[in-house]
Scaffold this motif. Structure first.
Motif, PDB file in Angstrom:
ATOM      1  N   THR A 245       0.908  -1.214  -0.035  1.00 14.98           N
ATOM      2  CA  THR A 245      -0.066   0.007  -0.143  1.00 14.98           C
ATOM      3  C   THR A 245       0.891   1.324   0.073  1.00 14.98           C
ATOM      4  N   ALA A 246       2.115   1.114  -0.327  1.00 14.77           N
ATOM      5  CA  ALA A 246       3.084   2.185  -0.253  1.00 14.77           C
ATOM      6  C   ALA A 246       4.168   1.896  -1.330  1.00 14.77           C
ATOM      7  N   GLY A 247       5.010   2.875  -1.521  1.00 18.24           N
ATOM      8  CA  GLY A 247       6.036   2.939  -2.723  1.00 18.24           C
ATOM      9  C   GLY A 247       5.558   2.892  -4.008  1.00 18.24           C
TER      10      GLY A 247
ATOM     11  N   GLN B  72      15.350   2.506  -3.132  1.00 16.41           N
ATOM     12  CA  GLN B  72      16.194   2.383  -1.612  1.00 16.41           C
ATOM     13  C   GLN B  72      15.436   1.432  -0.842  1.00 16.41           C
ATOM     14  N   TYR B  73      14.246   1.211  -0.959  1.00 19.62           N
ATOM     15  CA  TYR B  73      13.515   0.444   0.106  1.00 19.62           C
ATOM     16  C   TYR B  73      12.897  -1.128  -0.214  1.00 19.62           C
TER      17      TYR B  73
ATOM     18  N   LEU C  63       1.229 -17.239   8.001  1.00 20.65           N
ATOM     19  CA  LEU C  63       1.110 -16.941   6.664  1.00 20.65           C
ATOM     20  C   LEU C  63      -0.310 -17.119   6.269  1.00 20.65           C
ATOM     21  N   ARG C  64      -1.396 -17.155   7.317  1.00 22.95           N
ATOM     22  CA  ARG C  64      -2.762 -16.813   7.113  1.00 22.95           C
ATOM     23  C   ARG C  64      -3.172 -15.440   7.191  1.00 22.95           C
ATOM     24  N   SER C  65      -2.124 -14.688   7.710  1.00 17.00           N
ATOM     25  CA  SER C  65      -2.660 -13.160   7.864  1.00 17.00           C
ATOM     26  C   SER C  65      -1.194 -12.419   7.630  1.00 17.00           C
ATOM     27  N   PHE C  66      -1.332 -11.185   7.358  1.00 17.87           N
ATOM     28  CA  PHE C  66       0.053 -10.525   7.236  1.00 17.87           C
ATOM     29  C   PHE C  66      -0.258  -9.044   7.988  1.00 17.87           C
ATOM     30  N   THR C  67       0.772  -8.892   8.669  1.00 14.16           N
ATOM     31  CA  THR C  67       0.456  -7.441   9.629  1.00 14.16           C
ATOM     32  C   THR C  67       1.816  -6.677   9.489  1.00 14.16           C
ATOM     33  N   GLY C  68       1.729  -5.533  10.162  1.00 10.17           N
ATOM     34  CA  GLY C  68       2.828  -4.661  10.315  1.00 10.17           C
ATOM     35  C   GLY C  68       3.437  -4.377   9.179  1.00 10.17           C
ATOM     36  N   TYR C  69       2.676  -3.893   8.175  1.00  9.97           N
ATOM     37  CA  TYR C  69       3.223  -3.619   6.697  1.00  9.97           C
ATOM     38  C   TYR C  69       3.935  -2.460   6.946  1.00  9.97           C
ATOM     39  N   ARG C  70       5.304  -2.326   6.409  1.00  2.03           N
ATOM     40  CA  ARG C  70       6.103  -1.292   6.344  1.00  2.03           C
ATOM     41  C   ARG C  70       7.100  -1.460   5.158  1.00  2.03           C
TER      42      ARG C  70
ATOM     43  N   LEU D 232       9.790 -10.343   2.874  1.00  8.21           N
ATOM     44  CA  LEU D 232      10.504  -9.053   2.336  1.00  8.21           C
ATOM     45  C   LEU D 232      10.381  -9.273   0.750  1.00  8.21           C
ATOM     46  N   ALA D 233      10.362  -8.182   0.121  1.00  8.13           N
ATOM     47  CA  ALA D 233       9.989  -8.110  -1.325  1.00  8.13           C
ATOM     48  C   ALA D 233      10.748  -6.850  -1.941  1.00  8.13           C
ATOM     49  N   THR D 234      11.025  -6.925  -3.173  1.00 10.12           N
ATOM     50  CA  THR D 234      11.488  -5.877  -3.936  1.00 10.12           C
ATOM     51  C   THR D 234      10.238  -4.845  -4.146  1.00 10.12           C
ATOM     52  N   ASP D 235      10.492  -3.460  -3.928  1.00  9.31           N
ATOM     53  CA  ASP D 235       9.372  -2.477  -4.375  1.00  9.31           C
ATOM     54  C   ASP D 235       9.484  -1.880  -5.436  1.00  9.31           C
ATOM     55  N   LEU D 236       8.745  -2.776  -6.585  1.00  7.97           N
ATOM     56  CA  LEU D 236       8.796  -2.586  -8.038  1.00  7.97           C
ATOM     57  C   LEU D 236       7.668  -2.986  -8.647  1.00  7.97           C
TER      58      LEU D 236
END
Length: 463
Positions: free
Chosen positions: A82-84, A118-119, A128-135, A104-108
């Motif tokens: 939801t960012a980048g 740079q992120y 892996l049933r839910s994903f939290t703390g997105y940043r 972790l994932a490439t922001d592209l």
């Protein structure tokens, strides 16, 4: 211009997991009693040749053997940035020291590879049933990319290393260290051998760190190793590997059984979704055996992902949460890069990828003439079924006549060339089986006494 990578994650031995506080091991305390891994999860993004099936988000598939995969959530995303750039490539799933996961994932987003960033995207997940703390975490201040992250535990530092591809006067691997995947150390060069490199995958086995990577100068995959895992401490120990025209994203994983290893490579081009895999019983040697493509089936349209081992309970939880696909693919036994599809209403087998990719998706429903049999309904043309007409296979609309229902019904039996696969006997011509001939589908008389070629032509994997 280089594509970013599919970087699978290693299958860490659960015996090495320790209790953790903020990601750091608590020394002097016994490791928690954790169940053994018996299955696998594959995280990936998707691309197709004409971009109609592209999805720059996190997708998941599951497997019990680590070779043949079933997408979850109908191959729809389970998490989206939801960012980048609002998109991701190269998702990497790591089981942390406390038994939970970080992604972790490439922001592209998309296929424009000259955009610097740079992120990295980051999520936390318990199961892996839910994903939290997105940043997003900033890895460096350089005017370059941050591609294809991989991460692993470095016991001597009591921290995790995050290694990624970047440009620092040359294509190199950078590293940052972290305890919490929120703050990271200053970036430094991790591997710069004097030629350009891409897509590191690093596995810690005992006291040895193994790194497999792509040499951009010759396009081959090499293995290097280190006794410390420190920056610039690796030495090559294998010769180069490659299949097809080009490859990237090498992946080294150990079997959940703890015996044997696999090395994977992804095709370089998004218009060619081929995967290649090798196996060895000795990771420290230089002897890899190429696997036949019939031995494995990657998730549909998967690119540049990662694999992690999971327990039986975690596997069951993932299936319960996200669901297995409502459709199947039918893979040819003797042409394992080809799948049954319809094209201009003709049934045939074609090498994947092709567009529309949905032409190879089938709903296996109870037989229209006999519920004990099966019929194949097209996913992208609901109400149309594979049926034989003058022994040739067509995709036609169900007119609900007795003849159509019988023509579109098959009996699933053990594969004529391999009993672990499947063959399909015609309902109304029971001496005939579904087979390909010149890549076109038809029904012909085939039995256990037929030629090996005929039996192979009539054998398929349902996946």
């Amino acid at each position: 211009m280089h594509l970013s990578r599919r970087n699978f994650t290693r299958l860490a031995a659960l015996s090495s997991l320790t209790a953790a506080t903020g990601g750091a091991a608590v020394f002097g305390m016994p490791a928690p009693a954790l169940a053994a891994n018996t299955a696998y999860v594959f995280g990936y993004f998707k691309e197709t040749p004409n971009e109609s099936g592209d999805s720059y988000a996190l997708h998941l598939a599951v497997s019990t053997d680590g070779l043949n995969w079933r997408p979850l959530n109908q191959n729809n995303p389970v998490a989206t940035p939801t960012a980048g750039t609002l998109g991701l490539r190269d998702p990497f799933i790591l089981r942390k020291q406390d038994g939970t996961f970080v992604v972790l994932a490439t922001d592209l987003r998309g296929r424009i590879f000259n955009e610097n960033n740079q992120y990295l995207h980051v999520w936390d997940s318990t199961d892996l049933r839910s994903f939290t703390g997105y940043r997003r975490i900033r890895m460096h201040g350089l005017n370059t990319h941050t591609w294809a992250p991989t991460a692993f535990w470095v016991a001597s530092r009591n921290q995790y290393a995050i290694v990624y591809s970047a440009y620092n006067g040359a294509d190199v691997f950078m590293v940052n260290y972290t305890s919490d995947f929120r703050t990271v150390s200053t970036n430094q060069v991790y591997f710069s051998p004097g030629y350009p490199v891409l897509d590191a995958d690093i596995v810690v086995d005992g006291s040895t760190f193994y790194m497999y990577y792509k040499n951009l100068a010759d396009g081959l995959i090499y293995g290097a190793r280190s006794s410390t895992g420190n920056p610039n401490s690796y030495s090559n120990y294998t010769s180069g590997l490659r299949q097809g025209n080009a490859m990237e994203a090498p992946l080294l994983i150990r079997s959940n059984t703890g015996s044997g290893w696999r090395l994977w490579g992804d095709s370089f081009s998004p218009v060619n979704n081929d995967y290649y895999a090798w196996s060895t019983s000795n990771i420290g040697g230089n002897s890899w055996t190429l696997l036949n493509q019939r031995d494995y089936t990657p998730p549909l349209n998967a690119k540049h992902g990662s694999i992690v081992g999971v327990t039986a309970a975690e596997y069951d939880g993932l299936v319960a949460r996200w669901g297995l696909p409502s459709w199947v693919r039918l893979k040819s036994y003797n042409f394992p890069d080809r799948y049954i599809r319809h094209a201009d209403n003709i049934g045939r087998i074609d090498a994947y990828p092709f567009d529309p990719h949905q032409d190879q998706l089938w709903r296996m429903v109870p037989g229209l003439a006999d519920a004990a049999g099966v019929s194949f309904e097209s996913v992208n043309f609901p109400g149309r079924f594979l049926r034989h007409s003058n022994y040739a296979i067509r995709l036609d609309a169900n007119d609900n006549t007795a003849t159509f229902r019988a023509d579109a019904t098959f009996t699933r039996v053990a594969g004529l060339a391999d009993s672990s696969w499947s063959s399909f006997r015609s309902y109304n011509f029971p001496d005939r089986h579904l087979r390909h001939s010149g890549y076109v589908l038809r029904i012909d008389p085939i039995s256990a006494s037929s030629s090996a070629t005929d039996r192979q032509d009539a054998t398929f994997r349902v996946s």
